[in-house]
Write a protein that holds these residues in place. Structure first.
Motif, short mmCIF file in Angstrom:
data_model
loop_
_atom_site.label_atom_id
_atom_site.label_comp_id
_atom_site.label_asym_id
_atom_site.label_seq_id
_atom_site.Cartn_x
_atom_site.Cartn_y
_atom_site.Cartn_z
N ARG A 54 7.98 3.88 -19.63
CA ARG A 54 8.77 5.10 -19.44
C ARG A 54 9.65 4.98 -18.21
O ARG A 54 9.41 4.19 -17.33
CB ARG A 54 7.84 6.30 -19.31
N THR A 55 10.68 5.76 -18.16
CA THR A 55 11.68 5.67 -17.12
C THR A 55 11.07 5.83 -15.73
O THR A 55 10.50 6.86 -15.40
CB THR A 55 12.76 6.74 -17.32
N PHE A 56 11.22 4.80 -14.94
CA PHE A 56 10.68 4.76 -13.59
C PHE A 56 11.22 5.90 -12.75
O PHE A 56 10.50 6.51 -11.97
CB PHE A 56 11.01 3.40 -12.98
N SER A 57 12.49 6.21 -12.94
CA SER A 57 13.13 7.21 -12.10
C SER A 57 12.61 8.63 -12.33
O SER A 57 12.89 9.54 -11.54
CB SER A 57 14.64 7.20 -12.32
N SER A 58 11.85 8.82 -13.38
CA SER A 58 11.32 10.15 -13.66
C SER A 58 10.04 10.43 -12.89
O SER A 58 9.48 11.53 -13.00
CB SER A 58 11.07 10.33 -15.16
N TYR A 59 9.58 9.47 -12.11
CA TYR A 59 8.33 9.61 -11.38
C TYR A 59 8.51 9.49 -9.88
O TYR A 59 9.37 8.75 -9.39
CB TYR A 59 7.33 8.53 -11.81
N VAL A 60 7.65 10.17 -9.18
CA VAL A 60 7.41 9.92 -7.76
C VAL A 60 6.62 8.62 -7.66
O VAL A 60 5.77 8.34 -8.50
CB VAL A 60 6.61 11.08 -7.14
N MET A 61 6.93 7.81 -6.65
CA MET A 61 6.19 6.57 -6.48
C MET A 61 5.44 6.59 -5.15
O MET A 61 5.97 7.01 -4.13
CB MET A 61 7.12 5.36 -6.48
N GLY A 62 4.21 6.13 -5.21
CA GLY A 62 3.40 6.07 -4.00
C GLY A 62 2.80 4.69 -3.79
O GLY A 62 2.71 3.89 -4.73
N TRP A 63 2.42 4.44 -2.56
CA TRP A 63 1.69 3.22 -2.22
C TRP A 63 0.35 3.62 -1.60
O TRP A 63 0.28 4.57 -0.79
CB TRP A 63 2.48 2.37 -1.23
N PHE A 64 -0.66 2.88 -1.97
CA PHE A 64 -2.01 3.10 -1.47
C PHE A 64 -2.57 1.74 -1.07
O PHE A 64 -2.04 0.69 -1.45
CB PHE A 64 -2.89 3.72 -2.55
N ARG A 65 -3.66 1.78 -0.33
CA ARG A 65 -4.34 0.52 0.01
C ARG A 65 -5.84 0.75 0.09
O ARG A 65 -6.30 1.88 0.33
CB ARG A 65 -3.81 -0.05 1.32
N GLN A 66 -6.57 -0.32 -0.11
CA GLN A 66 -8.02 -0.26 -0.01
C GLN A 66 -8.54 -1.51 0.66
O GLN A 66 -8.34 -2.62 0.15
CB GLN A 66 -8.67 -0.08 -1.39
N ALA A 67 -9.16 -1.32 1.80
CA ALA A 67 -9.77 -2.42 2.53
C ALA A 67 -11.21 -2.59 2.07
O ALA A 67 -11.83 -1.63 1.56
CB ALA A 67 -9.72 -2.14 4.03
N PRO A 68 -11.79 -3.76 2.25
CA PRO A 68 -13.18 -3.99 1.83
C PRO A 68 -14.13 -2.99 2.47
O PRO A 68 -14.10 -2.77 3.68
CB PRO A 68 -13.46 -5.41 2.32
N GLY A 69 -14.94 -2.38 1.63
CA GLY A 69 -15.94 -1.44 2.13
C GLY A 69 -15.40 -0.09 2.51
O GLY A 69 -16.14 0.76 3.03
N LYS A 70 -14.12 0.15 2.26
CA LYS A 70 -13.52 1.42 2.62
C LYS A 70 -12.95 2.12 1.40
O LYS A 70 -12.72 1.51 0.36
CB LYS A 70 -12.42 1.22 3.66
#
Length: 122
Positions: free
Chosen positions: A27-43
Protein backbone atom coordinates in the motif's frame (compact mmCIF):
# COMPACT_ATOMS: atom_id res chain seq x y z
CA UNK A 1 -0.87 -4.44 3.79
CA UNK A 2 2.60 -2.89 3.80
CA UNK A 3 5.91 -4.71 3.78
CA UNK A 4 8.86 -2.95 5.36
CA UNK A 5 12.52 -3.87 5.05
CA UNK A 6 15.19 -2.12 7.06
CA UNK A 7 18.81 -1.99 6.00
CA UNK A 8 22.04 -0.27 6.89
CA UNK A 9 22.69 -1.64 10.34
CA UNK A 10 26.30 -2.55 11.15
CA UNK A 11 29.10 -2.21 13.66
CA UNK A 12 30.18 1.40 14.05
CA UNK A 13 32.54 3.23 16.40
CA UNK A 14 31.23 5.57 19.03
CA UNK A 15 30.90 9.11 17.77
CA UNK A 16 30.34 8.02 14.22
CA UNK A 17 27.35 8.39 11.93
CA UNK A 18 25.12 5.77 10.40
CA UNK A 19 22.07 5.90 8.18
CA UNK A 20 19.34 3.30 8.21
CA UNK A 21 16.84 2.86 5.42
CA UNK A 22 13.33 1.49 5.44
CA UNK A 23 12.00 0.33 2.08
CA UNK A 24 8.23 -0.03 1.81
CA UNK A 25 6.13 -1.98 -0.64
CA UNK A 26 2.45 -2.72 -0.90
CA UNK A 27 0.00 0.00 0.00
CA UNK A 28 1.04 3.57 -0.61
CA UNK A 29 3.83 4.49 1.77
CA UNK A 30 2.86 8.14 1.75
CA UNK A 31 -0.50 7.36 3.31
CA UNK A 32 1.16 6.38 6.58
CA UNK A 33 3.03 7.97 9.41
CA UNK A 34 6.43 6.34 9.76
CA UNK A 35 8.19 5.63 13.01
CA UNK A 36 11.47 4.18 14.19
CA UNK A 37 11.86 2.04 17.27
CA UNK A 38 14.70 0.11 18.83
CA UNK A 39 15.16 -2.76 21.22
CA UNK A 40 18.34 -3.49 23.12
CA UNK A 41 19.04 -6.93 24.62
CA UNK A 42 17.06 -7.45 27.78
CA UNK A 43 15.15 -4.21 27.38
CA UNK A 44 11.72 -3.25 26.18
CA UNK A 45 11.15 -1.78 22.78
CA UNK A 46 11.78 1.96 22.78
CA UNK A 47 10.25 4.66 20.62
CA UNK A 48 12.93 6.61 18.73
CA UNK A 49 10.95 9.05 16.63
CA UNK A 50 8.43 9.51 13.89
CA UNK A 51 7.63 11.57 10.82
CA UNK A 52 4.30 12.67 9.42
CA UNK A 53 2.96 11.74 6.02
CA UNK A 54 4.29 14.73 4.14
CA UNK A 55 7.65 14.54 5.84
CA UNK A 56 7.57 18.08 7.18
CA UNK A 57 7.14 17.29 10.85
CA UNK A 58 9.17 15.03 13.08
CA UNK A 59 9.15 14.09 16.73
CA UNK A 60 11.92 12.41 18.74
CA UNK A 61 12.53 10.71 22.00
CA UNK A 62 14.65 12.79 24.36
CA UNK A 63 17.39 10.15 24.26
CA UNK A 64 18.09 10.81 20.57
CA UNK A 65 16.95 14.41 20.09
CA UNK A 66 19.63 16.46 18.38
CA UNK A 67 21.54 13.37 17.24
CA UNK A 68 19.05 11.47 15.10
CA UNK A 69 17.09 12.73 12.10
CA UNK A 70 14.17 11.00 10.44
CA UNK A 71 13.27 11.72 6.84
CA UNK A 72 11.31 10.13 4.07
CA UNK A 73 11.18 10.07 0.29
CA UNK A 74 7.63 9.17 -0.66
CA UNK A 75 8.50 9.01 -4.34
CA UNK A 76 10.94 6.21 -3.51
CA UNK A 77 8.74 4.63 -0.83
CA UNK A 78 11.66 4.86 1.54
CA UNK A 79 12.24 6.24 4.98
CA UNK A 80 15.51 7.03 6.69
CA UNK A 81 17.01 7.31 10.12
CA UNK A 82 20.20 9.36 10.10
CA UNK A 83 22.13 8.81 13.30
CA UNK A 84 25.12 10.83 14.43
CA UNK A 85 27.28 11.04 17.55
CA UNK A 86 26.46 7.43 18.22
CA UNK A 87 26.93 6.06 21.71
CA UNK A 88 27.36 2.48 22.93
CA UNK A 89 23.91 2.77 24.54
CA UNK A 90 22.44 3.22 21.05
CA UNK A 91 23.26 -0.44 20.38
CA UNK A 92 20.00 -2.18 19.53
CA UNK A 93 17.91 -3.74 16.81
CA UNK A 94 16.24 -0.89 14.98
CA UNK A 95 12.78 -1.27 13.49
CA UNK A 96 10.73 0.92 11.20
CA UNK A 97 6.97 0.83 11.35
CA UNK A 98 4.01 2.61 9.82
CA UNK A 99 0.77 3.70 11.37
CA UNK A 100 -2.12 6.10 11.00
CA UNK A 101 -1.59 8.76 13.64
CA UNK A 102 1.18 11.28 14.07
CA UNK A 103 1.99 11.94 17.74
CA UNK A 104 -0.45 9.21 18.66
CA UNK A 105 0.03 6.24 20.93
CA UNK A 106 3.12 4.28 19.80
CA UNK A 107 1.02 1.11 20.09
CA UNK A 108 -0.94 2.23 17.04
CA UNK A 109 1.80 1.23 14.61
CA UNK A 110 0.38 -1.62 12.55
CA UNK A 111 3.09 -2.80 10.15
CA UNK A 112 6.67 -3.53 11.14
CA UNK A 113 9.92 -4.44 9.49
CA UNK A 114 12.14 -7.30 10.61
CA UNK A 115 14.76 -5.03 12.14
CA UNK A 116 18.41 -4.27 11.52
CA UNK A 117 21.19 -4.57 14.09
CA UNK A 118 23.20 -1.52 15.06
CA UNK A 119 26.19 -2.07 17.30
CA UNK A 120 28.19 0.86 18.62
CA UNK A 121 31.63 0.05 19.95
CA UNK A 122 33.34 2.22 22.54
Amino acid sequence: QVQLVESGGRLVQAGGPLRLSCAASGRTFSSYVMGWFRQAPGKEREFVGEINRRGDNTYYADSVKGRFTISRDNARNTGYLQMSSLKPEDTAVYYCAVGDYYRGNPDQYKYWGQGTQVTVSS
